[in-house]
Write an enzyme that holds these catalytic residues in place. Structure first.
Site, PDB file in Angstrom:
ATOM      1  N   HIS A  80      15.739 -31.133   0.367  1.00 51.20           N
ATOM      2  CA  HIS A  80      16.695 -32.060  -0.228  1.00 51.20           C
ATOM      3  C   HIS A  80      17.690 -31.298  -1.116  1.00 51.20           C
ATOM      4  O   HIS A  80      18.790 -31.786  -1.385  1.00 51.20           O
ATOM      5  CB  HIS A  80      15.977 -33.108  -1.093  1.00 51.20           C
ATOM      6  N   ARG A  97       8.094 -47.298   0.219  1.00 49.15           N
ATOM      7  CA  ARG A  97       9.344 -47.978  -0.118  1.00 49.15           C
ATOM      8  C   ARG A  97       9.159 -49.466  -0.398  1.00 49.15           C
ATOM      9  O   ARG A  97       9.997 -50.077  -1.048  1.00 49.15           O
ATOM     10  CB  ARG A  97      10.351 -47.832   1.041  1.00 49.15           C
ATOM     11  N   ASP A 129      10.702 -45.363   5.516  1.00 45.76           N
ATOM     12  CA  ASP A 129       9.689 -44.324   5.254  1.00 45.76           C
ATOM     13  C   ASP A 129       8.533 -44.968   4.489  1.00 45.76           C
ATOM     14  O   ASP A 129       8.445 -44.830   3.272  1.00 45.76           O
ATOM     15  CB  ASP A 129      10.259 -43.211   4.377  1.00 45.76           C
ATOM     16  N   ARG A 159       1.871 -35.445   0.841  1.00 46.37           N
ATOM     17  CA  ARG A 159       2.366 -36.180   2.012  1.00 46.37           C
ATOM     18  C   ARG A 159       1.714 -35.652   3.288  1.00 46.37           C
ATOM     19  O   ARG A 159       1.811 -36.283   4.341  1.00 46.37           O
ATOM     20  CB  ARG A 159       3.888 -36.061   2.105  1.00 46.37           C
ATOM     21  N   ASP A 210      16.445 -35.331  10.509  1.00 46.94           N
ATOM     22  CA  ASP A 210      16.264 -35.749   9.124  1.00 46.94           C
ATOM     23  C   ASP A 210      17.661 -36.019   8.556  1.00 46.94           C
ATOM     24  O   ASP A 210      18.679 -35.693   9.187  1.00 46.94           O
ATOM     25  CB  ASP A 210      15.529 -34.670   8.325  1.00 46.94           C
ATOM     26  N   LYS A 260       6.729 -36.121  11.812  1.00 50.29           N
ATOM     27  CA  LYS A 260       7.710 -35.306  11.085  1.00 50.29           C
ATOM     28  C   LYS A 260       6.984 -34.240  10.264  1.00 50.29           C
ATOM     29  O   LYS A 260       5.799 -34.428   9.946  1.00 50.29           O
ATOM     30  CB  LYS A 260       8.614 -36.187  10.213  1.00 50.29           C
ATOM     31  N   HIS A 261       7.634 -33.072   9.990  1.00 49.87           N
ATOM     32  CA  HIS A 261       9.013 -32.674  10.246  1.00 49.87           C
ATOM     33  C   HIS A 261       8.964 -31.458  11.159  1.00 49.87           C
ATOM     34  O   HIS A 261       8.523 -30.394  10.716  1.00 49.87           O
ATOM     35  CB  HIS A 261       9.729 -32.318   8.958  1.00 49.87           C
TER      36      HIS A 261
END
Length: 526
Positions: free
Chosen positions: A193, A89, A81, A150, A267, A180-181
């Site tokens: 999450h 990352r 990601d 994002r 996901d 996404k998403h």
């Protein structure tokens, strides 16, 4: 469809449908076991796997080597990601570029394309061949705790333009992009999450807003799309099934109505929206039944192995058709053949050009929302004191795995002015007493992170403004913060708390540059 699965066992086909992660800077015995014994054909990397560039190349090479030694006929998909901005990352292993909302503040398809092309080339050089980006959710809910910056913004057509440009940039670099998403996570106020969000909208509304960027991205050639763990009760016979587990949304809407023929990626099935309600292993079967091709189990070896066994058991019990597994494996292998047949790193990467692009993009994105007192650019005497107020922050989302300290902002501001103090306010402090002890003539600089969702941060800014101090607010995350203290008269937005974003903001504060960005969301100022 071609017959890439010819001669493959059921176990080998199942292995192609799973994507797994692991902890550490080197391949662990567990991930090697999954590749060799369970035929797992796809890996996801996180910050926990990232050191510096040479380590990354060694890691991805060792993973591919393990697959070859295990007899895999196709290379591994190795995904990450690297959205940039708050979800990046790779850290120091790659050039950091602005995240989506900063790109939305620029509004340029050319810049978005160039950023994706440059980021894609660096990914490929590290041995990564798939980026789980761009996010094309339309962020039209200021209270959204997990999408926010994002997203490119609240305008579906802006999101569509920039998202499609990034798809083309990544794919020109030889990187598989992933929208996404699906069918949209922008209008939620719950982080999937942590729990299962629901969006009540009808198909008519989705077609007018949420689906616009997905349609555009598909037309631009996107070859993979990630699902949302979000319920859409108006569209599904079972009101509690999230999109990830809904054939009405994956088969009916995405495949049949939108005509998407590429790879559907779930996901992560270890997110609480799935784990707590359905269970990861059971959901691995359900998402394949619903129409997913690539099943993402990012963290735990036992759940990864269990998901493999659950899929195998379901096929053998007759509750999951072997044809479903075969078709999923076929789509994944077709993607590998298309992108990984010549999986060679670029011969040369012009990192200096990437740094210039980085600087230009951050300069273009920095947004001055208010300068009502003409405080900017700053004209300070040597004895003038700048106090950087560091408030307690309680609103970091679970998707983030890199954090930044106000020491970095202090260091950057000290480059321009020597008389700077960092005033950290702990959660247990009486902030009014702490602030009353400060010099009334000082200039106060407050970097806020989602203060519109964090009453303590908002109270600190309101107190400073009400006390008549000179205050500059910098929203270093969502720009919505101004809506909870509309009295603030000097307000800058960077969209992210990263070094290049803060450097660009400092240049604006001290008059080296103009702020050239435009808010890609509206602020409800009452």
């Amino acid at each position: 469809m071609s017959n890439y699965t010819e001669g493959m066992t059921l176990e080998e086909q199942i292995g192609q449908t799973l994507m797994v992660g692991f902890r550490g800077l080197t391949a662990t015995p567990e991930v090697i076991d999954l590749i060799q014994k369970y035929h797992i054909g796809n890996i996801i990397l996180f910050s926990r796997n990232v050191g510096e560039a040479a380590q990354m190349r060694a890691l991805t090479h060792s993973l591919q080597q393990a697959a070859r030694e295990a007899g895999h006929t196709h290379p591994l998909l190795i995904a990450i990601d690297q959205e940039n901005g708050i979800v990046q990352r790779l850290g120091e292993a790659a050039t950091l570029f602005p995240g989506n909302m900063a790109l939305g503040a620029i509004g340029s398809e050319e810049i978005a394309f160039k950023v994706a092309l440059a980021a894609g080339r660096e990914l490929k050089d590290l041995g990564i061949n798939m980026n789980l980006a761009p996010v094309v959710d339309v962020n039209n809910n200021a209270a959204n705790p997990v999408i926010g910056v994002r997203s490119f913004g609240q305008d579906a057509y802006l999101v569509a333009r920039l998202g499609s440009a990034m798809v083309q940039g990544y794919q020109d670099a030889g990187i598989i992009a992933c929208l996404k998403h699906f069918p949209g996570h922008g209008d939620t106020s719950v982080d999937s999450h942590l729990a299962l969000p629901a969006i009540p909208h009808t198909l008519e509304r989705l077609n007018a807003l949420e689906l616009v960027p997905f349609k555009s991205g598909i037309e631009a050639g996107a070859t993979s799309i990630m699902t949302a763990h979000v319920c859409f009760p108006a569209l599904t016979p079972n009101a509690v099934l999230p999109a990830t587990l809904s054939s009405a949304l994956l088969q009916g809407l995405l495949r049949e109505q939108l005509g998407f023929q590429g790879v559907i990626v779930s996901d992560c099935l270890e997110m609480r929206a799935i784990l707590d309600i359905f269970g990861t292993e059971k959901a691995a079967v359900m998402t394949l039944q619903a129409g997913s091709d690539l099943v993402l189990v990012s963290h735990h070896y036992a759940l990864q192995r269990g998901s493999f066994e659950a899929i195998k058991d379901a096929v053998q019990a007759g509750t999951l058709s072997p044809l479903v597994v075969k078709l999923a494996a076929e789509r994944i292998l077709a993607l590998k053949v298309r992108y990984l047949a010549e999986n060679v790193a670029p011969a040369y990467i012009d990192y200096a050009a990437h740094v210039k692009l980085q600087e230009r993009a951050y300069e273009l994105s920095t947004t001055l929302v208010r300068n009502d007192d003409a405080l900017l650019p700053l004209h300070l005497e040597a004895e003038d004191n700048i106090i950087i107020v560091s408030p307690p922050r309680a609103s970091i989302s679970m998707v983030e795995d890199r954090y930044y300290s106000d020491e970095m902002l202090l260091e950057i501001i000290q480059h321009y002015h020597s008389n700077v103090t960092l005033l950290a306010i702990a959660p247990e402090d009486n902030y009014q007493e702490v602030l009353q002890e400060t010099q009334a003539s000082a200039l106060f600089l407050v970097a806020t992170v989602n203060a519109h969702l964090d009453e303590k941060q908002a109270d600190i800014v309101r107190f400073l403004v009400a006390s008549g101090r000179r205050v500059i607010g910098i929203a270093v995350r969502n720009p919505y913060d101004l809506s909870v203290y509309p009295q603030l008269r000097t307000y800058l937005v960077t969209y992210e708390y990263t070094r290049p974003a803060l450097l660009a903001a400092a240049r604006v504060l001290f008059g080296e540059r103009q702020a050239l960005g435009h808010l890609p969301v509206s602020l409800n100022l009452v």
